[in-house]
Structures are given as C-alpha cells and as structure tokens.
Design a protein around this motif. Sequence first.
Motif, PDB file in Angstrom:
ATOM      1  N   HIS A  99       0.808  -1.217   0.000  1.00 13.02           N
ATOM      2  CA  HIS A  99       0.000   0.000   0.000  1.00 13.02           C
ATOM      3  C   HIS A  99       0.847   1.274   0.000  1.00 13.02           C
ATOM      4  N   SER A 100       2.108   1.166   0.386  1.00 12.39           N
ATOM      5  CA  SER A 100       2.989   2.336   0.348  1.00 12.39           C
ATOM      6  C   SER A 100       3.770   2.426  -0.966  1.00 12.39           C
ATOM      7  N   SER A 101       3.640   1.420  -1.814  1.00 12.18           N
ATOM      8  CA  SER A 101       4.469   1.359  -3.023  1.00 12.18           C
ATOM      9  C   SER A 101       3.828   2.070  -4.213  1.00 12.18           C
ATOM     10  N   MET A 102       4.652   2.391  -5.180  1.00 17.81           N
ATOM     11  CA  MET A 102       4.165   2.986  -6.424  1.00 17.81           C
ATOM     12  C   MET A 102       3.376   1.948  -7.228  1.00 17.81           C
ATOM     13  N   VAL A 103       3.702   0.666  -7.044  1.00 21.28           N
ATOM     14  CA  VAL A 103       2.964  -0.403  -7.724  1.00 21.28           C
ATOM     15  C   VAL A 103       1.494  -0.333  -7.331  1.00 21.28           C
ATOM     16  N   HIS A 104       1.237  -0.129  -6.046  1.00 18.70           N
ATOM     17  CA  HIS A 104      -0.135  -0.018  -5.536  1.00 18.70           C
ATOM     18  C   HIS A 104      -0.890   1.102  -6.232  1.00 18.70           C
ATOM     19  N   HIS A 105      -0.269   2.265  -6.306  1.00 18.38           N
ATOM     20  CA  HIS A 105      -0.932   3.423  -6.905  1.00 18.38           C
ATOM     21  C   HIS A 105      -1.197   3.218  -8.398  1.00 18.38           C
ATOM     22  N   ALA A 106      -0.352   2.471  -9.053  1.00 15.99           N
ATOM     23  CA  ALA A 106      -0.531   2.225 -10.478  1.00 15.99           C
ATOM     24  C   ALA A 106      -1.537   1.106 -10.734  1.00 15.99           C
ATOM     25  N   TYR A 107      -1.678   0.188  -9.798  1.00 10.56           N
ATOM     26  CA  TYR A 107      -2.451  -1.027 -10.055  1.00 10.56           C
ATOM     27  C   TYR A 107      -3.878  -1.003  -9.529  1.00 10.56           C
ATOM     28  N   ILE A 108      -4.083  -0.429  -8.355  1.00 10.85           N
ATOM     29  CA  ILE A 108      -5.414  -0.436  -7.742  1.00 10.85           C
ATOM     30  C   ILE A 108      -6.416   0.263  -8.663  1.00 10.85           C
ATOM     31  N   GLY A 109      -7.571  -0.345  -8.795  1.00  9.91           N
ATOM     32  CA  GLY A 109      -8.617   0.204  -9.644  1.00  9.91           C
ATOM     33  C   GLY A 109      -8.586  -0.396 -11.039  1.00  9.91           C
ATOM     34  N   MET A 110      -7.433  -0.915 -11.434  1.00 10.40           N
ATOM     35  CA  MET A 110      -7.337  -1.534 -12.755  1.00 10.40           C
ATOM     36  C   MET A 110      -7.873  -2.961 -12.726  1.00 10.40           C
ATOM     37  N   ASN A 111      -7.765  -3.617 -11.572  1.00 15.75           N
ATOM     38  CA  ASN A 111      -8.128  -5.020 -11.511  1.00 15.75           C
ATOM     39  C   ASN A 111      -8.826  -5.347 -10.200  1.00 15.75           C
ATOM     40  N   ASN A 112     -10.147  -5.323 -10.231  1.00 16.12           N
ATOM     41  CA  ASN A 112     -10.912  -5.658  -9.042  1.00 16.12           C
ATOM     42  C   ASN A 112     -11.376  -7.111  -9.038  1.00 16.12           C
ATOM     43  N   TYR A 113     -11.017  -7.862 -10.082  1.00 20.88           N
ATOM     44  CA  TYR A 113     -11.361  -9.274 -10.192  1.00 20.88           C
ATOM     45  C   TYR A 113     -10.115 -10.061 -10.595  1.00 20.88           C
ATOM     46  N   ASN A 137      -7.939 -12.458 -12.714  1.00 16.43           N
ATOM     47  CA  ASN A 137      -7.948 -12.772 -14.142  1.00 16.43           C
ATOM     48  C   ASN A 137      -8.148 -14.253 -14.420  1.00 16.43           C
ATOM     49  N   ARG A 138      -7.824 -15.103 -13.462  1.00 15.83           N
ATOM     50  CA  ARG A 138      -7.954 -16.543 -13.668  1.00 15.83           C
ATOM     51  C   ARG A 138      -9.346 -17.071 -13.304  1.00 15.83           C
ATOM     52  N   CYS A 139      -9.799 -16.778 -12.078  1.00 14.55           N
ATOM     53  CA  CYS A 139     -11.035 -17.403 -11.592  1.00 14.55           C
ATOM     54  C   CYS A 139     -12.226 -16.457 -11.519  1.00 14.55           C
ATOM     55  N   GLY A 140     -12.002 -15.153 -11.655  1.00 13.81           N
ATOM     56  CA  GLY A 140     -13.104 -14.196 -11.631  1.00 13.81           C
ATOM     57  C   GLY A 140     -13.534 -13.748 -10.243  1.00 13.81           C
ATOM     58  N   GLN A 141     -12.799 -14.152  -9.210  1.00 11.88           N
ATOM     59  CA  GLN A 141     -13.139 -13.749  -7.846  1.00 11.88           C
ATOM     60  C   GLN A 141     -13.011 -12.239  -7.687  1.00 11.88           C
ATOM     61  N   LYS A 142     -14.028 -11.613  -7.077  1.00  8.14           N
ATOM     62  CA  LYS A 142     -13.938 -10.185  -6.774  1.00  8.14           C
ATOM     63  C   LYS A 142     -12.932 -10.015  -5.640  1.00  8.14           C
ATOM     64  N   LEU A 143     -12.032  -9.035  -5.793  1.00  5.44           N
ATOM     65  CA  LEU A 143     -10.931  -8.860  -4.860  1.00  5.44           C
ATOM     66  C   LEU A 143     -11.135  -7.661  -3.952  1.00  5.44           C
ATOM     67  N   ASP A 144     -10.757  -7.810  -2.717  1.00  4.99           N
ATOM     68  CA  ASP A 144     -10.747  -6.729  -1.741  1.00  4.99           C
ATOM     69  C   ASP A 144      -9.277  -6.409  -1.478  1.00  4.99           C
ATOM     70  N   TRP A 145      -8.840  -5.243  -1.923  1.00  3.76           N
ATOM     71  CA  TRP A 145      -7.438  -4.840  -1.794  1.00  3.76           C
ATOM     72  C   TRP A 145      -7.145  -4.250  -0.423  1.00  3.76           C
ATOM     73  N   GLY A 146      -8.120  -4.253   0.489  1.00  5.44           N
ATOM     74  CA  GLY A 146      -7.880  -3.811   1.844  1.00  5.44           C
ATOM     75  C   GLY A 146      -7.939  -2.313   2.051  1.00  5.44           C
ATOM     76  N   GLU A 147      -8.583  -1.611   1.155  1.00  5.76           N
ATOM     77  CA  GLU A 147      -8.720  -0.167   1.314  1.00  5.76           C
ATOM     78  C   GLU A 147     -10.178   0.146   1.609  1.00  5.76           C
ATOM     79  N   GLU A 148     -10.402   1.032   2.541  1.00  2.00           N
ATOM     80  CA  GLU A 148     -11.767   1.348   2.982  1.00  2.00           C
ATOM     81  C   GLU A 148     -12.603   1.996   1.888  1.00  2.00           C
ATOM     82  N   ASP A 149     -11.980   2.770   0.992  1.00  2.00           N
ATOM     83  CA  ASP A 149     -12.762   3.478  -0.014  1.00  2.00           C
ATOM     84  C   ASP A 149     -13.016   2.652  -1.277  1.00  2.00           C
ATOM     85  N   ASP A 150     -12.480   1.424  -1.361  1.00  2.00           N
ATOM     86  CA  ASP A 150     -12.749   0.563  -2.514  1.00  2.00           C
ATOM     87  C   ASP A 150     -14.163   0.013  -2.422  1.00  2.00           C
TER      88      ASP A 150
END
Length: 124
Positions: free
Chosen positions: A94-108, A110-123
């Motif tokens: 959550h402190s990394s630049m990877v997080h800022h670039a990736y969150i919001g792009m993939n909420n599911y 890609n393999r099984c279709g499970q909806k993901l919770d990235w652990g952020e309250e505003d998601d």
Amino acid sequence: MKPEESIKILQKHIDLIKQDWSYIQYRKALERAVKALKKQIPMKVLYEDVGYGQYHDVNLYACICPSCGLHIIGFSDDDVDSKCNSDNPEDMFHSSMVHHAYIGMNNYCNRCGQKLDWGEEDDT
C-alpha cells in the motif's frame, strides 16, 4: 438483493430438490448460480513474502488471489516507499508505487473471476 441473500435462498432450493432425481438439471443450474454469486463477494487479497530475487539482492513480494492462488502482481523492496517502516507485505504494497498504479485496474482475478478486496476502505 445482496449476493449473500441470494445464495441463502438458492441453497434452500437446492437442498429441497436434492432428493428428486427429475430436477437434476435444475439443481445443477442453481448450484452454478450460487458458485457465480460467491465470486461476487469480495475476498481479501493475500500478501506474501516470496523470497529473494534472482541475484539475491532484493526481497520479492506477491499479491495473491485468495480463491485460486494466482500471483496477481509482484513487487520488490525497491518499489516500496522509503517512508514505510513496516515489514508487513500488505503495508509495504500500500505504500508502493505499484499499488498506486495497479489499484482500480483489476478488481477481479484474471484466472477465476473472484472479486478482490485490496484492503482499502474506499474501494467498492
């Protein structure tokens, strides 16, 4: 209606028709619907320390689908903000630049279709 409520109703119908062989296809359809609805309930992404890189110069971490185990994204110590004082891979992500670039792009997943919770309250 929330997925959890739908699952509860469908599961009752599945239980009722399990004893009647003439409803096998109906039961299979209900079971498939329950399985699909369960994928809509967000599951918290797992964060893991996966060891050292190829040259043993940097530690690697992975964000993993809790449903199928797919390594969704990887990051290293080099990606983590220098202000992060935690050894917890989730905090580091959550402190990394990877997080800022990736969150919001993939909420599911890609393999099984499970909806993901990235652990952020505003998601959502």
